[in-house]
Scaffold this motif. Structure first.
Motif, PDB file in Angstrom:
ATOM      1  N   GLU A   1      -6.104   5.362 -21.245  1.00  0.00           N
ATOM      2  CA  GLU A   1      -6.298   6.568 -20.438  1.00  0.00           C
ATOM      3  C   GLU A   1      -5.505   6.500 -19.141  1.00  0.00           C
ATOM      4  OE1 GLU A   1     -10.476   6.862 -19.865  1.00  0.00           O
ATOM      5  OE2 GLU A   1     -10.853   7.810 -21.818  1.00  0.00           O
ATOM      6  N   GLN A   2      -5.444   5.308 -18.553  1.00  0.00           N
ATOM      7  CA  GLN A   2      -4.724   5.164 -17.291  1.00  0.00           C
ATOM      8  C   GLN A   2      -3.209   5.212 -17.493  1.00  0.00           C
ATOM      9  OE1 GLN A   2      -6.548   2.528 -14.266  1.00  0.00           O
ATOM     10  NE2 GLN A   2      -7.986   1.969 -15.883  1.00  0.00           N
ATOM     11  N   GLN A   3      -2.727   4.668 -18.603  1.00  0.00           N
ATOM     12  CA  GLN A   3      -1.305   4.807 -18.903  1.00  0.00           C
ATOM     13  C   GLN A   3      -0.953   6.273 -19.143  1.00  0.00           C
ATOM     14  OE1 GLN A   3      -0.260   2.156 -22.153  1.00  0.00           O
ATOM     15  NE2 GLN A   3       0.222   0.499 -20.735  1.00  0.00           N
ATOM     16  N   GLN A   4      -1.835   6.981 -19.826  1.00  0.00           N
ATOM     17  CA  GLN A   4      -1.594   8.401 -20.060  1.00  0.00           C
ATOM     18  C   GLN A   4      -1.578   9.171 -18.746  1.00  0.00           C
ATOM     19  OE1 GLN A   4      -0.874   9.964 -23.149  1.00  0.00           O
ATOM     20  NE2 GLN A   4      -0.253  11.501 -21.638  1.00  0.00           N
ATOM     21  N   ARG A   5      -2.416   8.774 -17.807  1.00  0.00           N
ATOM     22  CA  ARG A   5      -2.433   9.413 -16.496  1.00  0.00           C
ATOM     23  C   ARG A   5      -1.094   9.225 -15.790  1.00  0.00           C
ATOM     24  NH1 ARG A   5      -7.584   8.038 -13.056  1.00  0.00           N
ATOM     25  NH2 ARG A   5      -8.472   9.319 -14.720  1.00  0.00           N
ATOM     26  N   LEU A   6      -0.505   8.044 -15.965  1.00  0.00           N
ATOM     27  CA  LEU A   6       0.822   7.802 -15.391  1.00  0.00           C
ATOM     28  C   LEU A   6       1.885   8.676 -16.058  1.00  0.00           C
ATOM     29  CD1 LEU A   6       0.926   3.917 -14.897  1.00  0.00           C
ATOM     30  CD2 LEU A   6       1.139   5.642 -13.112  1.00  0.00           C
ATOM     31  N   MET A   7       1.701   8.973 -17.328  1.00  0.00           N
ATOM     32  CA  MET A   7       2.649   9.834 -18.036  1.00  0.00           C
ATOM     33  C   MET A   7       2.556  11.287 -17.574  1.00  0.00           C
ATOM     34  SD  MET A   7       4.446   8.219 -20.532  1.00  0.00           S
ATOM     35  CE  MET A   7       4.696   9.380 -21.874  1.00  0.00           C
TER      36      MET A   7
ATOM     37  N   SER B   1      -7.994   1.596 -12.154  1.00  0.00           N
ATOM     38  CA  SER B   1      -8.751   0.356 -11.993  1.00  0.00           C
ATOM     39  C   SER B   1      -7.906  -0.860 -12.345  1.00  0.00           C
ATOM     40  CB  SER B   1     -10.009   0.386 -12.865  1.00  0.00           C
ATOM     41  OG  SER B   1      -9.659   0.528 -14.243  1.00  0.00           O
ATOM     42  N   VAL B   2      -6.775  -0.625 -13.011  1.00  0.00           N
ATOM     43  CA  VAL B   2      -5.797  -1.672 -13.319  1.00  0.00           C
ATOM     44  C   VAL B   2      -4.601  -1.440 -12.408  1.00  0.00           C
ATOM     45  CG1 VAL B   2      -4.331  -2.690 -15.109  1.00  0.00           C
ATOM     46  CG2 VAL B   2      -6.564  -1.762 -15.704  1.00  0.00           C
ATOM     47  N   SER B   3      -3.947  -2.510 -11.965  1.00  0.00           N
ATOM     48  CA  SER B   3      -2.812  -2.343 -11.062  1.00  0.00           C
ATOM     49  C   SER B   3      -1.707  -1.522 -11.721  1.00  0.00           C
ATOM     50  CB  SER B   3      -2.254  -3.703 -10.630  1.00  0.00           C
ATOM     51  OG  SER B   3      -1.480  -4.290 -11.655  1.00  0.00           O
ATOM     52  N   ILE B   4      -1.026  -0.733 -10.922  1.00  0.00           N
ATOM     53  CA  ILE B   4       0.079   0.082 -11.423  1.00  0.00           C
ATOM     54  C   ILE B   4       1.164  -0.816 -12.024  1.00  0.00           C
ATOM     55  CG2 ILE B   4       1.973   1.587 -10.698  1.00  0.00           C
ATOM     56  CD1 ILE B   4      -0.013   2.874  -8.715  1.00  0.00           C
ATOM     57  N   GLU B   5       1.406  -1.956 -11.384  1.00  0.00           N
ATOM     58  CA  GLU B   5       2.403  -2.894 -11.913  1.00  0.00           C
ATOM     59  C   GLU B   5       2.069  -3.291 -13.346  1.00  0.00           C
ATOM     60  OE1 GLU B   5       3.576  -7.567 -11.693  1.00  0.00           O
ATOM     61  OE2 GLU B   5       2.445  -6.732 -10.006  1.00  0.00           O
ATOM     62  N   HIS B   6       0.811  -3.636 -13.599  1.00  0.00           N
ATOM     63  CA  HIS B   6       0.426  -4.102 -14.929  1.00  0.00           C
ATOM     64  C   HIS B   6       0.422  -2.967 -15.946  1.00  0.00           C
ATOM     65  CE1 HIS B   6      -1.647  -8.020 -13.384  1.00  0.00           C
ATOM     66  NE2 HIS B   6      -0.337  -8.018 -13.216  1.00  0.00           N
ATOM     67  N   LEU B   7       0.067  -1.762 -15.520  1.00  0.00           N
ATOM     68  CA  LEU B   7       0.115  -0.627 -16.433  1.00  0.00           C
ATOM     69  C   LEU B   7       1.540  -0.345 -16.879  1.00  0.00           C
ATOM     70  CD1 LEU B   7      -2.401   1.815 -14.703  1.00  0.00           C
ATOM     71  CD2 LEU B   7      -2.735   0.624 -16.877  1.00  0.00           C
ATOM     72  N   LEU B   8       2.489  -0.443 -15.944  1.00  0.00           N
ATOM     73  CA  LEU B   8       3.886  -0.158 -16.253  1.00  0.00           C
ATOM     74  C   LEU B   8       4.569  -1.298 -16.997  1.00  0.00           C
ATOM     75  CD1 LEU B   8       5.064   1.539 -12.931  1.00  0.00           C
ATOM     76  CD2 LEU B   8       4.921   2.639 -15.168  1.00  0.00           C
ATOM     77  N   PHE B   9       4.307  -2.535 -16.562  1.00  0.00           N
ATOM     78  CA  PHE B   9       5.092  -3.666 -17.044  1.00  0.00           C
ATOM     79  C   PHE B   9       4.310  -4.643 -17.920  1.00  0.00           C
ATOM     80  CE2 PHE B   9       6.987  -2.179 -13.089  1.00  0.00           C
ATOM     81  CZ  PHE B   9       8.317  -2.014 -13.454  1.00  0.00           C
TER      82      PHE B   9
ATOM     83  N   ASP C   1       0.806  -1.233   0.000  1.00  0.00           N
ATOM     84  CA  ASP C   1       0.000   0.000   0.000  1.00  0.00           C
ATOM     85  C   ASP C   1       0.833   1.275   0.000  1.00  0.00           C
ATOM     86  OD1 ASP C   1      -2.426  -1.423  -0.014  1.00  0.00           O
ATOM     87  OD2 ASP C   1      -2.439  -1.594   2.171  1.00  0.00           O
ATOM     88  N   TRP C   2       1.995   1.217  -0.601  1.00  0.00           N
ATOM     89  CA  TRP C   2       2.800   2.432  -0.724  1.00  0.00           C
ATOM     90  C   TRP C   2       2.157   3.419  -1.694  1.00  0.00           C
ATOM     91  CZ3 TRP C   2       8.780   1.232  -0.922  1.00  0.00           C
ATOM     92  CH2 TRP C   2       9.152   0.589   0.262  1.00  0.00           C
ATOM     93  N   TYR C   3       1.292   2.907  -2.575  1.00  0.00           N
ATOM     94  CA  TYR C   3       0.630   3.761  -3.561  1.00  0.00           C
ATOM     95  C   TYR C   3      -0.839   3.971  -3.218  1.00  0.00           C
ATOM     96  CZ  TYR C   3       4.779   2.118  -6.115  1.00  0.00           C
ATOM     97  OH  TYR C   3       6.063   1.790  -6.485  1.00  0.00           O
ATOM     98  N   GLU C   4      -1.137   3.893  -1.957  1.00  0.00           N
ATOM     99  CA  GLU C   4      -2.527   3.988  -1.523  1.00  0.00           C
ATOM    100  C   GLU C   4      -3.190   5.290  -1.970  1.00  0.00           C
ATOM    101  OE1 GLU C   4      -5.108   3.232   2.587  1.00  0.00           O
ATOM    102  OE2 GLU C   4      -2.951   3.623   2.680  1.00  0.00           O
ATOM    103  N   GLU C   5      -2.403   6.359  -2.031  1.00  0.00           N
ATOM    104  CA  GLU C   5      -2.971   7.653  -2.428  1.00  0.00           C
ATOM    105  C   GLU C   5      -3.464   7.669  -3.867  1.00  0.00           C
ATOM    106  OE1 GLU C   5       0.106  10.825  -3.009  1.00  0.00           O
ATOM    107  OE2 GLU C   5       1.469   9.244  -2.284  1.00  0.00           O
ATOM    108  N   TYR C   6      -2.994   6.690  -4.675  1.00  0.00           N
ATOM    109  CA  TYR C   6      -3.423   6.621  -6.071  1.00  0.00           C
ATOM    110  C   TYR C   6      -4.480   5.540  -6.293  1.00  0.00           C
ATOM    111  CZ  TYR C   6       1.205   8.817  -6.272  1.00  0.00           C
ATOM    112  OH  TYR C   6       2.294   9.612  -6.048  1.00  0.00           O
ATOM    113  N   ALA C   7      -4.937   4.906  -5.228  1.00  0.00           N
ATOM    114  CA  ALA C   7      -5.812   3.738  -5.350  1.00  0.00           C
ATOM    115  C   ALA C   7      -7.074   4.020  -6.145  1.00  0.00           C
ATOM    116  CB  ALA C   7      -6.174   3.209  -3.964  1.00  0.00           C
ATOM    117  N   THR C   8      -7.630   5.209  -6.000  1.00  0.00           N
ATOM    118  CA  THR C   8      -8.871   5.532  -6.703  1.00  0.00           C
ATOM    119  C   THR C   8      -8.625   6.037  -8.123  1.00  0.00           C
ATOM    120  OG1 THR C   8      -8.864   7.779  -5.801  1.00  0.00           O
ATOM    121  CG2 THR C   8     -10.019   6.072  -4.528  1.00  0.00           C
ATOM    122  N   TRP C   9      -7.361   6.201  -8.492  1.00  0.00           N
ATOM    123  CA  TRP C   9      -7.040   6.746  -9.814  1.00  0.00           C
ATOM    124  C   TRP C   9      -7.006   5.674 -10.891  1.00  0.00           C
ATOM    125  CZ3 TRP C   9      -2.706  10.993  -9.480  1.00  0.00           C
ATOM    126  CH2 TRP C   9      -3.032  11.918  -8.480  1.00  0.00           C
TER     127      TRP C   9
END
Length: 219
Positions: A174-180, A73-81, A63-71
């Motif tokens: 859209e979520q990958q773009q949000r990470l960018m 719907s796909v895990s950050i790991e899967h969006l990145l990798f 839960d180090w990324y808890e502040e982004y949890a509502t941003w």
């Protein structure tokens, strides 16, 4: 239109390290370091990507990324990798947005040592370590147990990281773009970097201690 961004990762090795080539060298070394065409050590981008993925996965699980949890719907790991090929149906596989180059010496060091006139200096980047198995009853070395391994000296290597929106479906795109946007992906990766403290083989025996950071940030 896709968006790209780049940062440079710095691997500051604190002691001997060994990324293996899978080869031996004659009768005295059972394992030699991985080297490029100029006989210089490097860390493959594929290996770095695996380490980064594992670090982000742990950070997300803790839960180090808890502040982004509502941003997302796909895990950050899967969006990145990307998806995990071992657990997904082949029709559900999708690429991640992080691409990693091999890690090499700085450009100036690399250009100097890659020059043919400096070939004699390259061997000084390496050393040999030897170990034996000890008989717990006699306290002496077991016969024929001597093993040798080539190690690289402490040094700094650098690898470029590239971000690119790769998803085809609108939601994931859209979520990958949000990470960018606003460098969020780089912030998320930075939080996970301290979880990588060793690289290479023989880590349980003290090899490969490393400090990983962005090259433009003091370690």
């Amino acid at each position: 239109m896709t968006t790209q961004a780049t940062k440079t990762l710095k691997l500051d090795f604190q002691n001997y390290w060994h990324v293996g080539s899978g080869r031996s060298a004659g009768h005295h070394l059972d394992a030699v370091c991985l080297k490029d065409s100029h006989e210089l050590p490097f860390v493959p981008g594929k290996q770095l990507k695996g380490l980064l993925r594992h670090a982000v996965r742990r950070a997300e699980d803790w839960d180090w990324y808890e502040e982004y949890a509502t941003w997302f719907s796909v895990s950050i790991e899967h969006l990145l990798f990307g998806s995990e090929s071992q657990t997904e149906d082949r029709h559900q596989l999708y690429a991640g947005m992080l691409f990693i180059d091999d890690a090499h010496l700085s450009q100036s060091e690399y250009d100097f040592l890659a020059d043919q006139s400096q070939a004699n200096l390259r061997s000084y980047l390496f050393d040999d370590l030897y170990s034996t198995a000890i008989d717990c009853q006699t306290g002496t070395a077991k016969e024929h147990s001597l093993r040798g391994i080539e190690v690289a000296l402490p040094m700094c290597l650098f690898a470029d990281l590239h971000l690119k929106v790769t998803a085809f479906d609108e939601r994931r795109r859209e979520q990958q773009q949000r990470l960018m946007d606003n460098g969020l992906a780089w912030q998320i990766l930075a939080q996970a970097l301290p979880l990588i403290d060793t690289i290479g083989a023989q880590r349980s025996r003290g090899l490969g201690e490393v400090i990983v950071s962005y090259a433009d940030v003091a370690a």
